[in-house]
Design an enzyme around this catalytic site. Structure first.
Site, PDB file in Angstrom:
ATOM      1  N   ALA A  90       0.827  -1.214   0.000  1.00 15.87           N
ATOM      2  CA  ALA A  90       0.000   0.000   0.000  1.00 15.87           C
ATOM      3  C   ALA A  90       0.854   1.254   0.000  1.00 15.87           C
ATOM      4  O   ALA A  90       0.593   2.205  -0.749  1.00 15.87           O
ATOM      5  CB  ALA A  90      -0.930  -0.009   1.217  1.00 15.87           C
ATOM      6  N   GLU A  91       1.875   1.267   0.823  1.00 16.98           N
ATOM      7  CA  GLU A  91       2.689   2.477   0.962  1.00 16.98           C
ATOM      8  C   GLU A  91       3.598   2.697  -0.251  1.00 16.98           C
ATOM      9  O   GLU A  91       3.842   3.837  -0.653  1.00 16.98           O
ATOM     10  CB  GLU A  91       3.520   2.406   2.246  1.00 16.98           C
ATOM     11  CG  GLU A  91       2.678   2.271   3.509  1.00 16.98           C
ATOM     12  CD  GLU A  91       2.228   0.845   3.792  1.00 16.98           C
ATOM     13  OE1 GLU A  91       1.369   0.666   4.667  1.00 16.98           O
ATOM     14  OE2 GLU A  91       2.720  -0.100   3.128  1.00 16.98           O
ATOM     15  N   ASN A  93       2.748   1.784  -3.249  1.00 15.22           N
ATOM     16  CA  ASN A  93       1.823   2.288  -4.275  1.00 15.22           C
ATOM     17  C   ASN A  93       1.696   3.805  -4.180  1.00 15.22           C
ATOM     18  O   ASN A  93       1.748   4.517  -5.188  1.00 15.22           O
ATOM     19  CB  ASN A  93       0.436   1.666  -4.099  1.00 15.22           C
ATOM     20  CG  ASN A  93       0.409   0.183  -4.397  1.00 15.22           C
ATOM     21  OD1 ASN A  93       1.287  -0.342  -5.068  1.00 15.22           O
ATOM     22  ND2 ASN A  93      -0.605  -0.491  -3.898  1.00 15.22           N
ATOM     23  N   ARG A 101       4.104 -13.774   4.520  1.00 17.03           N
ATOM     24  CA  ARG A 101       4.883 -12.669   5.098  1.00 17.03           C
ATOM     25  C   ARG A 101       5.308 -12.911   6.543  1.00 17.03           C
ATOM     26  O   ARG A 101       5.939 -12.041   7.151  1.00 17.03           O
ATOM     27  CB  ARG A 101       4.056 -11.389   5.002  1.00 17.03           C
ATOM     28  CG  ARG A 101       2.840 -11.383   5.909  1.00 17.03           C
ATOM     29  CD  ARG A 101       1.760 -10.388   5.540  1.00 17.03           C
ATOM     30  NE  ARG A 101       2.201  -9.035   5.281  1.00 17.03           N
ATOM     31  CZ  ARG A 101       1.351  -8.077   4.880  1.00 17.03           C
ATOM     32  NH1 ARG A 101       0.063  -8.338   4.722  1.00 17.03           N
ATOM     33  NH2 ARG A 101       1.797  -6.866   4.669  1.00 17.03           N
ATOM     34  N   LYS A 125     -14.349   6.914   1.523  1.00 20.57           N
ATOM     35  CA  LYS A 125     -14.405   6.376   0.170  1.00 20.57           C
ATOM     36  C   LYS A 125     -15.671   5.536  -0.010  1.00 20.57           C
ATOM     37  O   LYS A 125     -15.954   4.656   0.798  1.00 20.57           O
ATOM     38  CB  LYS A 125     -13.152   5.536  -0.096  1.00 20.57           C
ATOM     39  CG  LYS A 125     -11.866   6.361  -0.148  1.00 20.57           C
ATOM     40  CD  LYS A 125     -10.616   5.507  -0.118  1.00 20.57           C
ATOM     41  CE  LYS A 125     -10.317   4.988   1.276  1.00 20.57           C
ATOM     42  NZ  LYS A 125      -8.984   4.347   1.389  1.00 20.57           N
ATOM     43  N   ALA A 156      -6.899   0.646  -5.511  1.00 18.98           N
ATOM     44  CA  ALA A 156      -7.733   1.819  -5.798  1.00 18.98           C
ATOM     45  C   ALA A 156      -7.674   2.824  -4.654  1.00 18.98           C
ATOM     46  O   ALA A 156      -7.606   4.037  -4.875  1.00 18.98           O
ATOM     47  CB  ALA A 156      -9.174   1.386  -6.056  1.00 18.98           C
ATOM     48  N   ASP A 163      -5.253   3.263  -2.588  1.00 19.44           N
ATOM     49  CA  ASP A 163      -3.934   3.906  -2.592  1.00 19.44           C
ATOM     50  C   ASP A 163      -3.885   4.999  -3.657  1.00 19.44           C
ATOM     51  O   ASP A 163      -3.312   6.070  -3.441  1.00 19.44           O
ATOM     52  CB  ASP A 163      -2.838   2.867  -2.855  1.00 19.44           C
ATOM     53  CG  ASP A 163      -2.859   1.738  -1.841  1.00 19.44           C
ATOM     54  OD1 ASP A 163      -3.181   2.002  -0.669  1.00 19.44           O
ATOM     55  OD2 ASP A 163      -2.571   0.587  -2.231  1.00 19.44           O
ATOM     56  N   ASP A 195      -0.977  -3.471  -8.689  1.00 22.51           N
ATOM     57  CA  ASP A 195      -1.391  -2.535  -7.649  1.00 22.51           C
ATOM     58  C   ASP A 195      -1.112  -1.079  -7.990  1.00 22.51           C
ATOM     59  O   ASP A 195      -1.831  -0.190  -7.555  1.00 22.51           O
ATOM     60  CB  ASP A 195      -0.681  -2.888  -6.334  1.00 22.51           C
ATOM     61  CG  ASP A 195      -1.285  -4.119  -5.680  1.00 22.51           C
ATOM     62  OD1 ASP A 195      -2.085  -4.810  -6.342  1.00 22.51           O
ATOM     63  OD2 ASP A 195      -0.951  -4.388  -4.508  1.00 22.51           O
TER      64      ASP A 195
END
Length: 318
Positions: free
Chosen positions: A37-38, A40, A108, A228, A259, A261, A297
């Site tokens: 996410a970050e 992106n 992970r 959102k 999306a 992000d 992504d």
């Protein structure tokens, strides 16, 4: 903007997207990408000309090197990324879908990013920036990453840095939903600009109306809450202004992941440029719409020319 403007931090992984629709059980061929996410957000901001740094750890392996090469090629500052010789870079498998959200499986546990601690990144060595972007993922990955995120947030807030926060809830990473809500809200209430999805807002506050969700955070001192709403766009709320902002029509949905992000990229970039809250949310809606029309992504995140073209030609939802 020539000087470093934004810092973000989180875990990046290698991502393998199935070539063909169907179950991951049956997939034989994948394409490799970078996921996170970050990252992106960092890539999206960099494509718009905003100098952004990503802070993290990667493993001393091919996945880690691929991530660093990708970010470097996108103009993201990786001088605050450490290489861990003892723990691997995480990876994920993602299904290809013709409709709806893809299935994602994560690998992970005990990754290099989960081992990040305050000892790795002393506060006095943090770069000088205008803005910090955080999500709820690092606090979920490990207790040590949570502590670092919290200390960085408070240190930079005291220095006058603005903060945006996307809850990005990942329930499977938390021991209990109660702990997730408690910790994520602790971060959310410190943000200047808060960017939850509608379902996330319901989980975090217990309210089912967007107006009540927004009020919950505004009462805690958050300056801007943008909820959102998917294809409907977003709901903007400040102390003085509340309104729905229409989304852009999407011709074909290829991949919904990323999306949110993209939306964050739009809002953050516009606000850093001095645009109004409404203009920022319109841009967020535009980039979010662009993102879902591409696989991967961050592959659909636009540069400045592509963004301007899409916003001129794009059709708002009625």
């Amino acid at each position: 903007m020539n000087e470093l403007s934004v810092l973000t931090m989180g875990e990046a992984m290698a991502m393998f997207i199935a070539d063909d629709p169907g179950s991951l059980d049956d997939c034989m061929r994948y394409k490799r990408y970078v996921a996170g996410a970050e990252t992106n957000v960092a890539i999206g901001l960099s494509r718009l000309g905003i100098k952004t740094a990503w802070m993290s750890k990667v493993g001393d392996d091919s996945f880690g090197r691929m991530i660093l090469k990708t970010l470097t090629s996108e103009g993201v500052d990786v001088s605050h990324v450490l290489t861990d010789p003892h723990h691997p870079t995480g990876f994920q498998l993602k299904s290809k879908v013709e409709k709806g959200d893809p299935v994602v499986e994560y690998y992970r546990r005990n990754s290099s990013a989960s081992k990040i601690s305050l000892e790795d990144f002393p506060l006095e060595q943090l770069p000088k920036i205008q803005h910090l972007h955080l999500t709820g993922i690092p606090p979920a990955i490990s207790a040590s990453f949570r502590e670092l995120s919290w200390q960085v947030l408070n240190d930079l807030k005291q220095k006058g840095v603005t903060v945006s926060f996307d809850p990005n809830l990942r329930p499977t990473l938390w021991p209990t939903e109660r702990e997730m809500i408690e910790v994520v809200n602790r971060f959310a209430k410190k943000a200047d600009w808060l960017l939850p999805g509608m379902k996330e807002g319901e989980i975090l506050t217990g309210y089912s109306r967007k107006e009540d969700i927004a009020s919950y955070y505004l009462d805690q001192g958050v300056k801007l809450v943008v909820i959102k709403l998917g294809e409907e766009g977003a709901y903007l709320a400040t102390e003085k202004e509340r309104k729905d902002v229409a989304g852009f029509a999407v011709t074909e949905v290829k991949d919904t992941v990323g999306a949110g992000d993209g939306f964050a990229v739009g809002v953050i970039s516009a606000l850093l440029e001095g645009r109004s809250y409404e203009e920022a949310v319109v841009r967020g809606n535009a980039i979010g719409a662009k993102a879902v029309m591409s696989s991967g992504d961050h592959e659909g995140l636009p540069d400045r020319a592509e963004l301007e073209h899409f916003m001129k030609k794009g059709v708002l939802q009625s």
